[in-house]
Design a protein around this motif. Structure first.
Motif, mmCIF file in Angstrom:
data_model
loop_
_atom_site.group_PDB
_atom_site.id
_atom_site.type_symbol
_atom_site.label_atom_id
_atom_site.label_comp_id
_atom_site.label_asym_id
_atom_site.label_seq_id
_atom_site.Cartn_x
_atom_site.Cartn_y
_atom_site.Cartn_z
ATOM 1 N N TRP A 155 0.618 -1.082 0.077
ATOM 2 C CA TRP A 155 -0.181 -0.564 -0.163
ATOM 3 C C TRP A 155 0.818 1.257 -0.120
ATOM 4 C CZ3 TRP A 155 -5.839 1.193 0.215
ATOM 5 C CH2 TRP A 155 -5.917 1.843 0.405
ATOM 6 N N ARG A 156 0.469 2.399 -1.049
ATOM 7 C CA ARG A 156 0.984 3.474 -0.974
ATOM 8 C C ARG A 156 0.668 3.885 -0.987
ATOM 9 N NH1 ARG A 156 7.028 5.479 -2.197
ATOM 10 N NH2 ARG A 156 6.684 7.194 -3.246
ATOM 11 N N ASN A 157 0.650 5.087 -0.180
ATOM 12 C CA ASN A 157 0.274 6.946 -0.520
ATOM 13 C C ASN A 157 0.642 7.789 -0.903
ATOM 14 O OD1 ASN A 157 -3.308 7.548 -0.760
ATOM 15 N ND2 ASN A 157 -2.495 9.343 0.685
ATOM 16 N N VAL A 158 0.905 8.992 -1.556
ATOM 17 C CA VAL A 158 1.538 10.337 -1.499
ATOM 18 C C VAL A 158 0.439 11.687 -2.087
ATOM 19 C CG1 VAL A 158 3.112 11.010 -3.032
ATOM 20 C CG2 VAL A 158 3.254 8.629 -2.685
ATOM 21 N N LEU A 159 0.592 11.400 -1.560
ATOM 22 C CA LEU A 159 0.375 13.186 -0.553
ATOM 23 C C LEU A 159 0.838 14.537 -0.895
ATOM 24 C CD1 LEU A 159 -2.940 15.033 -0.131
ATOM 25 C CD2 LEU A 159 -2.221 14.744 1.823
ATOM 26 N N SER A 160 1.053 15.849 -2.341
ATOM 27 C CA SER A 160 1.541 16.967 -2.430
ATOM 28 C C SER A 160 1.285 17.790 -2.473
ATOM 29 C CB SER A 160 2.120 15.973 -3.583
ATOM 30 O OG SER A 160 2.965 14.720 -3.646
ATOM 31 N N PHE A 161 1.272 18.428 -1.744
ATOM 32 C CA PHE A 161 1.303 20.031 -2.361
ATOM 33 C C PHE A 161 2.297 20.782 -3.439
ATOM 34 C CE2 PHE A 161 1.433 24.492 -0.413
ATOM 35 C CZ PHE A 161 0.392 25.003 -1.209
ATOM 36 N N ASN A 162 1.941 21.582 -5.030
ATOM 37 C CA ASN A 162 2.942 22.243 -5.349
ATOM 38 C C ASN A 162 3.159 21.170 -5.854
ATOM 39 O OD1 ASN A 162 1.826 24.889 -4.542
ATOM 40 N ND2 ASN A 162 3.308 25.022 -3.722
ATOM 41 N N ARG A 163 3.248 20.301 -6.505
ATOM 42 C CA ARG A 163 3.869 19.039 -7.567
ATOM 43 C C ARG A 163 4.834 19.320 -7.672
ATOM 44 N NH1 ARG A 163 2.318 14.847 -10.976
ATOM 45 N NH2 ARG A 163 0.355 16.381 -11.139
ATOM 46 N N ILE A 164 4.248 20.326 -8.819
ATOM 47 C CA ILE A 164 4.814 20.722 -9.965
ATOM 48 C C ILE A 164 6.111 22.458 -9.862
ATOM 49 C CG2 ILE A 164 3.298 18.994 -11.512
ATOM 50 C CD1 ILE A 164 1.970 21.803 -12.393
ATOM 51 N N SER A 165 5.722 22.545 -8.197
ATOM 52 C CA SER A 165 6.457 24.126 -8.356
ATOM 53 C C SER A 165 7.197 23.923 -8.424
ATOM 54 C CB SER A 165 5.858 24.136 -7.274
ATOM 55 O OG SER A 165 6.648 25.827 -6.913
ATOM 56 N N THR A 166 8.229 24.920 -8.686
ATOM 57 C CA THR A 166 9.548 24.975 -8.901
ATOM 58 C C THR A 166 10.365 25.659 -7.717
ATOM 59 O OG1 THR A 166 9.631 26.593 -10.151
ATOM 60 C CG2 THR A 166 10.089 24.664 -11.533
ATOM 61 N N ILE A 203 15.332 28.070 -2.880
ATOM 62 C CA ILE A 203 15.832 29.182 -1.981
ATOM 63 C C ILE A 203 15.910 30.063 -3.043
ATOM 64 C CG2 ILE A 203 16.620 30.896 -0.680
ATOM 65 C CD1 ILE A 203 17.586 28.134 1.499
ATOM 66 N N SER A 204 17.032 30.175 -4.123
ATOM 67 C CA SER A 204 17.269 31.030 -4.998
ATOM 68 C C SER A 204 17.194 29.352 -6.404
ATOM 69 C CB SER A 204 19.012 31.689 -4.566
ATOM 70 O OG SER A 204 19.734 30.699 -5.121
ATOM 71 N N LYS A 205 17.883 30.175 -7.234
ATOM 72 C CA LYS A 205 17.940 29.850 -8.281
ATOM 73 C C LYS A 205 19.539 28.080 -8.076
ATOM 74 C CE LYS A 205 16.567 33.166 -11.901
ATOM 75 N NZ LYS A 205 16.887 33.509 -13.363
ATOM 76 N N SER A 206 20.169 29.283 -7.656
ATOM 77 C CA SER A 206 21.552 27.818 -7.322
ATOM 78 C C SER A 206 21.507 27.389 -5.872
ATOM 79 C CB SER A 206 22.776 28.812 -7.505
ATOM 80 O OG SER A 206 22.351 29.656 -6.180
ATOM 81 N N ILE A 207 20.416 27.862 -5.129
ATOM 82 C CA ILE A 207 20.665 26.679 -3.815
ATOM 83 C C ILE A 207 19.006 26.810 -3.053
ATOM 84 C CG2 ILE A 207 21.192 27.081 -1.509
ATOM 85 C CD1 ILE A 207 22.759 30.172 -1.554
ATOM 86 N N SER A 208 19.139 24.999 -2.736
ATOM 87 C CA SER A 208 18.133 24.561 -2.454
ATOM 88 C C SER A 208 18.231 23.961 -1.356
ATOM 89 C CB SER A 208 17.671 24.074 -3.705
ATOM 90 O OG SER A 208 18.316 22.936 -3.801
ATOM 91 N N PHE A 209 17.110 23.388 -0.438
ATOM 92 C CA PHE A 209 17.101 23.021 1.407
ATOM 93 C C PHE A 209 16.520 21.752 0.691
ATOM 94 C CE2 PHE A 209 14.333 23.216 5.245
ATOM 95 C CZ PHE A 209 16.328 22.478 5.572
ATOM 96 N N GLN A 210 16.344 21.041 1.390
ATOM 97 C CA GLN A 210 15.168 19.400 1.685
ATOM 98 C C GLN A 210 15.885 19.070 3.037
ATOM 99 O OE1 GLN A 210 18.436 18.677 -0.396
ATOM 100 N NE2 GLN A 210 17.619 20.573 -2.153
#
Length: 364
Positions: A155-166, A203-210
């Motif tokens: 069983w797998r369920n994935v709920l996304s918010f802003n799934r296609i947002s960059t 955060i910007s075009k070159s910096i991302s946070f996970q």
């Protein structure tokens, strides 16, 4: 045998659903298994001689935590002992996409349209019982029902918010897996439940946070090897930040804090603190080079040199550990791909283990 299939859409693509159901009967052979040695690194399991008697006993094989240890595969051998079973199977998927019917010019509907949910499920049960539920219903509590010969649930369920947002997005995933099998020496049961919330923020075009946060549970029970039984609760948080210069270079700083506890024996607990860096170079049509280095500080309370320690520490040891890896992927012409892989690890009181691997793939 009965077989039913369904697929359809509701309100354009607001709901997409599909399902498959099948039931039947037959004879199921009880199985025994053994482990077969294969080429180094080509298997799934590793052998650890826990009692130092140099004999490969069935309860001394574990799923390999590292590629260089994966030298065995598990082979099932049917016996002449058969049981009549009724098989029922149900699988399908279910997708809800509010963006297909909402008006994004309205604030509330625009907010709702940012959500997306996808569910996948699969239930396969083989039972020796004669009731309607045993014969036609694929749902059950496998460990409590002794009439169930085998059971495989996903069983797998994935709920996304802003799934296609960059820019910003949140994903919550829920996974459940359970297996039950009848062997000549009794039943084996495995179960795993995992919930993970992951935040992605550019955060910007070159910096991302996970920021992934995980809570999970996994268990194993065997009637023949009860000493290997475990119920492991696990919690983890794994923040990381990446800097990317165009499409050719990416540098990441990663961390991980994990707590594990075996609830069968509360003395077996592990706290794992991990920090690392990762570099990645890529060039279109030429190849990719990726390298990472990690340091892990492990606090473990429990017996050493047994199955539970190996599983909870994922092949590492109490104290300070290091792991590092370099992978180079090179395209040769249009149809060949050359992979060079180097892995290494070090634990306190143990020698450094180096592993090299070369792969050449041809595409036709």
């Amino acid at each position: 045998m009965v077989r039913i299939e369904y697929s359809g859409r509701i309100k354009k693509r607001f709901i997409i659903a599909g399902a498959f159901y099948e039931t039947g009967s037959g004879m199921e052979a009880k199985k025994e298994y053994s482990y077969l040695e294969v080429q180094p690194g080509q298997g799934v399991y590793t052998w650890i001689d826990y009692n130092d008697n140099n004999v490969r006993e069935l309860n001394e094989f574990e799923p390999a935590a590292f590629r260089d240890e994966a030298n065995f595969i598990r082979v099932y051998i049917p016996t002449n002992d058969y049981v009549r079973v009724f098989t029922s199977q149900l699988s399908g998927n279910f997708i809800i996409d509010p963006s297909a019917i909402t008006d994004r010019k309205k604030k509330m509907q625009a907010l709702i349209s940012r959500f997306h949910n996808k569910t996948f499920f699969s239930f396969i049960k083989k039972s020796s019982g004669n009731s309607v539920e045993d014969m036609y219903m694929p749902f059950s509590n496998a460990q409590a029902d002794t009439s169930i010969i085998s059971n495989n649930t996903n069983w797998r369920n994935v709920l996304s918010f802003n799934r296609i947002s960059t820019k910003f997005g949140i994903t919550w995933s829920h996974n459940e897996n359970s297996m039950r099998g009848l062997l000549v020496n009794g039943f084996e049961n495995r179960e795993q439940i995992k919930d993970e919330v992951k935040i992605n923020w550019n955060i910007s075009k070159s910096i991302s946070f996970q920021l992934p946060v995980m809570n999970g549970f996994r268990s194993f029970s065997s009637e023949y090897f009860p000493i290997n039984n475990y119920n492991i609760e696990e919690k983890a948080i794994k923040p990381g930040i990446s800097w990317q210069n165009g499409t050719k270079f990416r540098f990441s700083i990663l961390s991980d804090y994990t707590e594990r506890k075996n609830t069968i024996n509360s003395l077996e607990q592990a706290i794992i603190r991990k920090g690392g860096i990762e570099l990645k170079f890529s060039a279109a049509s030429k190849g990719i080079v990726q390298a990472n280095f990690n340091v892990l500080f492990i606090n473990y309370s429990g017996e050493n040199s047994n199955s539970i320690e190996y599983i909870m520490l994922e092949g590492l040891k109490d104290g300070r550990n290091f792991t590092w890896n370099i992978t180079a992927q090179r395209y040769i012409g249009k149809n060949l791909q050359l992979n060079l892989i180097y892995d290494a690890r070090s634990s306190e009181g143990n020698p450094v283990i180096h592993t090299g691997n070369i792969q050449l793939r041809a595409f036709f």
